[in-house]
Design a protein around this motif. Structure first.
Motif, PDB file in Angstrom:
ATOM      1  N   TRP A 691      -0.806 -62.378  24.788  1.00  0.00           N
ATOM      2  CA  TRP A 691      -1.483 -61.260  25.046  1.00  0.00           C
ATOM      3  C   TRP A 691      -0.900 -60.081  24.744  1.00  0.00           C
ATOM      4  N   ARG A 692      -2.752 -58.793  25.020  1.00  0.00           N
ATOM      5  CA  ARG A 692      -2.211 -57.835  25.037  1.00  0.00           C
ATOM      6  C   ARG A 692      -3.043 -56.782  25.550  1.00  0.00           C
ATOM      7  N   PHE A 693      -2.376 -55.462  26.342  1.00  0.00           N
ATOM      8  CA  PHE A 693      -2.849 -54.125  26.989  1.00  0.00           C
ATOM      9  C   PHE A 693      -3.392 -53.732  26.448  1.00  0.00           C
ATOM     10  N   THR A 694      -4.495 -52.652  26.457  1.00  0.00           N
ATOM     11  CA  THR A 694      -4.675 -51.429  26.328  1.00  0.00           C
ATOM     12  C   THR A 694      -5.213 -50.554  27.317  1.00  0.00           C
ATOM     13  N   ALA A 695      -4.592 -48.842  27.468  1.00  0.00           N
ATOM     14  CA  ALA A 695      -5.050 -48.610  27.859  1.00  0.00           C
ATOM     15  C   ALA A 695      -5.283 -47.019  27.167  1.00  0.00           C
ATOM     16  N   ASN A 696      -6.927 -45.846  27.549  1.00  0.00           N
ATOM     17  CA  ASN A 696      -6.404 -44.649  26.764  1.00  0.00           C
ATOM     18  C   ASN A 696      -6.841 -43.873  27.892  1.00  0.00           C
ATOM     19  N   ALA A 697      -6.348 -42.756  28.152  1.00  0.00           N
ATOM     20  CA  ALA A 697      -7.235 -41.619  29.419  1.00  0.00           C
ATOM     21  C   ALA A 697      -6.991 -40.703  28.833  1.00  0.00           C
ATOM     22  N   ALA A 698      -8.570 -39.855  29.012  1.00  0.00           N
ATOM     23  CA  ALA A 698      -8.307 -38.109  29.236  1.00  0.00           C
ATOM     24  C   ALA A 698      -8.422 -37.752  30.019  1.00  0.00           C
ATOM     25  N   ALA A 699      -7.823 -36.562  30.811  1.00  0.00           N
ATOM     26  CA  ALA A 699      -8.434 -35.210  31.723  1.00  0.00           C
ATOM     27  C   ALA A 699      -8.422 -34.006  30.944  1.00  0.00           C
ATOM     28  N   ILE A 700      -9.779 -33.614  31.150  1.00  0.00           N
ATOM     29  CA  ILE A 700      -9.728 -32.216  30.626  1.00  0.00           C
ATOM     30  C   ILE A 700     -10.692 -31.715  31.752  1.00  0.00           C
ATOM     31  N   ARG A 724     -14.374 -34.223  32.411  1.00  0.00           N
ATOM     32  CA  ARG A 724     -13.491 -34.349  33.128  1.00  0.00           C
ATOM     33  C   ARG A 724     -12.385 -35.655  33.094  1.00  0.00           C
ATOM     34  N   PHE A 725     -12.861 -36.118  32.937  1.00  0.00           N
ATOM     35  CA  PHE A 725     -11.733 -37.650  33.077  1.00  0.00           C
ATOM     36  C   PHE A 725     -12.499 -38.806  32.340  1.00  0.00           C
ATOM     37  N   ALA A 726     -11.952 -39.498  31.098  1.00  0.00           N
ATOM     38  CA  ALA A 726     -12.789 -40.062  31.056  1.00  0.00           C
ATOM     39  C   ALA A 726     -11.400 -41.619  30.439  1.00  0.00           C
ATOM     40  N   THR A 727     -11.863 -42.905  30.691  1.00  0.00           N
ATOM     41  CA  THR A 727     -10.475 -43.600  30.381  1.00  0.00           C
ATOM     42  C   THR A 727     -11.065 -45.350  29.094  1.00  0.00           C
ATOM     43  N   THR A 728     -10.266 -45.927  28.511  1.00  0.00           N
ATOM     44  CA  THR A 728     -10.538 -46.697  28.546  1.00  0.00           C
ATOM     45  C   THR A 728     -10.092 -48.154  28.354  1.00  0.00           C
ATOM     46  N   LEU A 729     -10.152 -49.029  29.497  1.00  0.00           N
ATOM     47  CA  LEU A 729      -8.482 -49.897  29.453  1.00  0.00           C
ATOM     48  C   LEU A 729      -9.548 -51.407  28.704  1.00  0.00           C
ATOM     49  N   GLY A 730      -8.403 -52.488  27.753  1.00  0.00           N
ATOM     50  CA  GLY A 730      -9.092 -53.254  27.225  1.00  0.00           C
ATOM     51  C   GLY A 730      -7.640 -54.443  28.147  1.00  0.00           C
ATOM     52  N   VAL A 731      -8.185 -55.972  27.381  1.00  0.00           N
ATOM     53  CA  VAL A 731      -7.231 -57.019  27.256  1.00  0.00           C
ATOM     54  C   VAL A 731      -7.443 -58.031  26.285  1.00  0.00           C
ATOM     55  N   THR A 732      -6.914 -58.351  25.607  1.00  0.00           N
ATOM     56  CA  THR A 732      -6.285 -59.815  24.840  1.00  0.00           C
ATOM     57  C   THR A 732      -5.890 -60.713  25.173  1.00  0.00           C
ATOM     58  N   ALA A 748     -12.808 -51.911  28.826  1.00  0.00           N
ATOM     59  CA  ALA A 748     -14.489 -51.649  30.095  1.00  0.00           C
ATOM     60  C   ALA A 748     -14.641 -49.819  29.460  1.00  0.00           C
ATOM     61  N   ARG A 749     -15.537 -48.865  29.669  1.00  0.00           N
ATOM     62  CA  ARG A 749     -15.154 -47.660  29.053  1.00  0.00           C
ATOM     63  C   ARG A 749     -15.256 -46.642  30.047  1.00  0.00           C
ATOM     64  N   TYR A 750     -15.351 -46.162  30.883  1.00  0.00           N
ATOM     65  CA  TYR A 750     -15.102 -45.030  31.732  1.00  0.00           C
ATOM     66  C   TYR A 750     -15.883 -43.716  31.042  1.00  0.00           C
ATOM     67  N   THR A 751     -16.739 -43.300  31.194  1.00  0.00           N
ATOM     68  CA  THR A 751     -17.615 -41.279  30.862  1.00  0.00           C
ATOM     69  C   THR A 751     -17.817 -40.600  32.369  1.00  0.00           C
ATOM     70  N   THR A 773     -20.274 -46.205  33.381  1.00  0.00           N
ATOM     71  CA  THR A 773     -19.199 -47.626  32.960  1.00  0.00           C
ATOM     72  C   THR A 773     -19.486 -48.446  31.248  1.00  0.00           C
ATOM     73  N   LEU A 774     -19.042 -48.757  30.862  1.00  0.00           N
ATOM     74  CA  LEU A 774     -19.605 -49.781  30.353  1.00  0.00           C
ATOM     75  C   LEU A 774     -18.809 -50.725  29.692  1.00  0.00           C
ATOM     76  N   VAL A 775     -19.028 -52.435  29.782  1.00  0.00           N
ATOM     77  CA  VAL A 775     -18.143 -53.342  29.530  1.00  0.00           C
ATOM     78  C   VAL A 775     -18.527 -54.060  28.631  1.00  0.00           C
ATOM     79  N   ASP A 776     -17.697 -54.131  27.699  1.00  0.00           N
ATOM     80  CA  ASP A 776     -17.527 -55.087  25.975  1.00  0.00           C
ATOM     81  C   ASP A 776     -16.764 -56.222  26.383  1.00  0.00           C
ATOM     82  N   LEU A 777     -17.692 -57.147  25.488  1.00  0.00           N
ATOM     83  CA  LEU A 777     -16.875 -58.043  25.476  1.00  0.00           C
ATOM     84  C   LEU A 777     -17.083 -58.923  24.073  1.00  0.00           C
TER      85      LEU A 777
END
Length: 833
Positions: A691-700, A724-732, A748-751, A773-777
């Motif tokens: 398992w691998r989990f990733t998360a990125n976020a930015a508030a501006i 004002r806020f954006a984030t990306t969450l992922g799991v592999t 999933a990418r939220y803008t 929000t965009l979802v990728d596979l």
């Protein structure tokens, strides 16, 4: 969006010419290489020996260790490629010295049957009983800081995007690369590229000079001046033998100078391998909802010429884009944004001695599109004016971009320091046709002119030659330092015209324009790091530079008047940028830092018209500048299975270059100030090898702190194009399928909401772009002789608005917008050999 041609009078196609490297620059670089003397060291055999191996690239350090210790080592080049070490110094046994070199890496040692020491990866030696144990995250090393060092050791926010992960996700261009990097925005131009920004440093649609520096290895790209659309033509490089992409956030003015006030993006390519003949072939196909099919082919070939001395690497690819936007009207068509991107790269590596390394590279990329990818939209409802992803066209549009890059890096390691001579050259030709009939057609018809179409043709050329000399001390000492000299010469031109094609075949010349510019810069820079204690260090940096610009312009036609508008002149500045940083090591795996840095963009010319109001617009505008203050934390936790980076920053931006209007044209002026406050968080967690989990976020929070009179925006107004806020969450999930390694992943990418302009402004009115929000596979399997990967981008076919531009149609309720790509399904097959 960067289609400002109708406002500035972009202009007729010009015959392409090709530049060459300056002889004096190449001569100087080769003189540096040929003038180096051999550097020998002698060591005595003893239970303990004196070792002095510099930190940085592990392969280089191991070579020095072998020379100093007389020890036989065996290892795979791929195992140590891209791995960094802190080095070793002192009287130690060879075993202890090697253990220090490998500390913090995923590498282990054992004694071979012939007595040699074998270096191998921890994964290769994992015992069956350890299969359920977590596997530590890889050590990531970058070079964009001008040193080879692990990310966790750098007192700034750095993100690394590996090429393999990008390929698995179906990424093919710059917009795809930065899509999962919150706080990094690319305002689409509808074709390729756009306006690239970081941390909210943008004033919106008109950006003459870039705020992000873009490099390929150490080859500089783009222009530092505003002479030829340098602010909205970042290099949009395809997947041409990339190793990874490095993103440095925050001002990088000390090391990179002008145009890097919000950060640096660096494409890092794979180096030739002198040990192994190898290569790969990649085939791919994709389909976009409502569009045409796409095809991708690529190949890489690595050829050793002499073991440990020389190798050459070839790479080539072609990407056929099916398109997904349609056109109605006289120039109707399906998938009008279709086209192709072709690229090739050659890299030659020479290591005649352990101390001397020479790398010569050449890259060519050719981009063609039949038209622009835009939709006409009702600004009141943000719904399509007619059909989704379609617009009215009276004239065919087109886009082409031919980019050539050449680099020569000569490196000599003295032991106490490393000297680099870096020569680079760039030659870019961009030709564009834009249909502006919707804006000028009704006006001409009202004057009883029988107009059929109004196209704008422009030919942009960008030429750049730079030379850098850099001396970098070895790592691991009490005082570490870096010093360099930088020379840069640029030429730019923007020529073309706008004609009204009349019913019956005749044409009316509305605007003919020729613009040329020259830019030259000389700079001296350096930084010093004092390792006060093993846990605490201080860094100070300074860059002294001087730039000079020359420009010339002539515009004529019905829009200008009976008298042609001419302008010529020069400008010069001597800006200085600063850096101060402090880093404290909390433990062997965690650090805190504080960083204060400044940055700037050069000023430039305004091409004034006879009726331009001189009280509003000056013949030239000055540089703008900023100070950034950043507090950050980095750590590898939970037995190195969790990596964390967090930062808080405050940016004070003054003398802001911003658009202003006079008559029908847009110019640049210095007015007002802005402040950007933000936070960033990056997490990577690998609780087990599966398992691998990733998360990125930015508030501006980016706002004007003074009124921007030229665009009619008040203090407190939010800056455009930044959520004002954006984030990306992922799991592999990694697993085995019929005894073959396989994986499946979802992200999933939220803008968040953004403003297309400024609230309360009539010159650049605000239109709120909704959040999406965009979802990728992704999924794939690795067979013995080939691997297969599949992806779905924008799984739910979400309609997300990237940018909106007003003022391109006579109807005030009709705007032009760029959207996120529709659902795209693709499959890639990679065959290594």
């Amino acid at each position: 969006m960067n289609r400002i041609a109708p406002r500035t009078g972009l202009p007729s196609k010009k015959k392409r010419t090709y530049g060459a490297l300056r002889p004096w620059v190449i001569g100087g670089a080769w003189a540096l290489a040929s003038g180096m003397a051999a550097h020998a060291q002698t060591q005595t055999q003893a239970p303990t020996q004196g070792f002095d191996v510099s930190g940085g690239d592990l392969k280089t350090a191991l070579d020095a260790y072998i020379a100093q210790g007389g020890v036989q080592l065996l290892y795979k080049v791929d195992d140590v490629k891209g791995v960094a070490t802190r080095g070793v110094k002192g009287a130690l046994s060879p075993q202890d010295a090697l253990a220090q070199l490998l500390e913090g890496t995923p590498l282990r040692t054992r004694r071979g049957d012939d007595g040699a020491i074998v270096i191998y990866t921890a994964a290769a030696a994992a015992k069956p009983m350890a299969d359920e144990a977590p596997q530590s995250l890889d050590s990531v090393t970058i070079t964009a800081t001008r040193r080879r060092e692990p990310v966790r050791e750098i007192p700034m926010q750095v993100n690394v995007m590996k090429a393999q992960a990008l390929e698995r996700a179906g990424a093919k261009n710059l917009a795809d690369y930065v899509a999962e990097q919150p706080g990094v925005n690319l305002t689409s131009s509808g074709t390729v590229g756009g306006t690239l920004t970081m941390r909210g440093l943008t004033m919106g649609p008109v950006q003459g000079i870039a705020t992000v520096g873009v490099y390929v290895d150490d080859v500089a790209t783009g222009l530092s001046s505003a002479g030829a659309n340098g602010g909205n033509t970042p290099l949009d490089m395809g997947m041409l033998d990339l190793s990874h992409i490095e993103v440095l956030r925050g001002p990088q003015g000390t090391l990179y100078g002008a145009g890097a006030m919000s950060g640096v993006l660096k494409y890092v390519t794979n180096q030739p391998d002198t040990m192994e003949f190898a290569g790969s072939v990649r085939l791919g196909t994709s389909w976009t909802q409502g569009g045409g099919p796409g095809f991708t082919t690529g190949a890489v070939l690595n050829v050793p010429i002499k073991e440990d001395v020389a190798a050459i690497r070839f790479a080539a690819f072609t990407d056929q884009v099916g398109g997904s936007y349609d056109a109605t009207g006289p120039a109707r068509g399906r998938n009008v944004d279709r086209g192709h991107t072709d690229g090739g790269r050659v890299s030659l590596l020479l290591t005649p001695t352990r101390e001397l390394t020479v790398r010569l590279t050449g890259t060519v990329q050719d981009v063609h599109r039949k038209g622009m990818g835009f939709e006409e939209m009702d600004k009141r409802t943000l719904r399509p004016w007619n059909r989704e992803r379609s617009r009215q066209l009276s004239a065919n549009e087109s886009y082409s971009n031919l980019t050539q890059l050449f680099g020569l890096d000569v490196e000599y390691d003295f032991g106490w320091a490393r000297l680099n001579s870096i020569t680079s050259a760039q030659d870019v030709k961009i030709n564009t046709t834009v249909d502006v009939t919707g804006l000028y057609g009704p006006l001409l018809s009202a004057l009883r002119v029988p107009v059929a179409s109004v196209p704008v043709n422009s030919a942009v050329e960008q030429h750049r030659v730079s030379q850098e000399f850099r001396l970098t001390s070895r790592s691991g000492t009490t005082i570490e330092w870096l010093a360099g000299l930088y020379l840069n010469r640029e030429r730019g031109s923007n020529n073309g015209g706008m004609d009204a094609n009349l019913i019956g075949g005749r044409s009316l010349g509305l605007l003919t324009s020729t613009q040329s510019s020259r830019y030259r810069e000389e700079a001296a820079y350096g930084d010093v790091t004092w390792n006060v204690t093993p846990k605490f260090s201080l860094t100070g940096g300074l860059r002294l530079s001087r730039n000079k610009q020359e420009y010339d312009s002539r515009q004529s036609g019905q829009l200008v008047g009976s008298v042609a508008a001419k302008a010529a002149g020069t400008s010069s500045e001597s800006p200085t940028t600063y850096l101060a940083a402090a880093k404290y090591t909390l433990s062997d795996t965690s650090t805190m830092y504080f960083r204060a840095a400044s940055g700037y963009r050069p000023g430039g010319p305004n091409v004034l018209k006879p009726d331009t109001d001189r009280r509003v617009v000056q013949p030239s505008y000055n540089s703008d500048s900023l100070w950034s203050y950043e507090l950050g934390y980095k750590a590898d936790l939970l037995d190195r299975t969790l990596s964390l980076e967090a930062a808080l920053y405050d940016i004070e931006w003054s003398g802001v270059q911003q658009p202003t209007r006079s008559g029908a044209f847009t110019f640049i002026t210095n007015a007002g100030a802005a402040r950007i406050k933000g936070s960033e968080l990056t997490l990577n967690w690998k609780p087990s090898k599966e398992w691998r989990f990733t998360a990125n976020a930015a508030a501006i929070d980016a706002r004007l702190t003074e009124d921007a009179k030229g665009i009619g925006a008040k203090a407190g107004t939010r800056l455009p194009h930044t959520p004002r806020f954006a984030t990306t969450l992922g799991v592999t999930r990694n697993f085995s399928l019929a005894d073959h390694p396989a994986y499946v992943g979802i992200s999933a990418r939220y803008t968040g909401k953004r403003d297309a302009g400024y609230r309360g402004s009539t010159a650049l009115p605000s239109i709120t772009m909704p959040a999406y929000t965009l979802v990728d596979l992704q999924a794939g399997i690795d067979f013995k002789t080939f691997s297969v990967s599949a992806y779905v981008r924008n799984l739910t076919n979400k309609r997300g608005i990237v940018s909106i531009e007003t003022g391109l149609n006579a109807n005030p309720n009709l705007v032009t917008a760029a959207l996120v790509p529709a659902r795209t399904i693709g499959v890639n097959v990679n065959v290594p050999f």
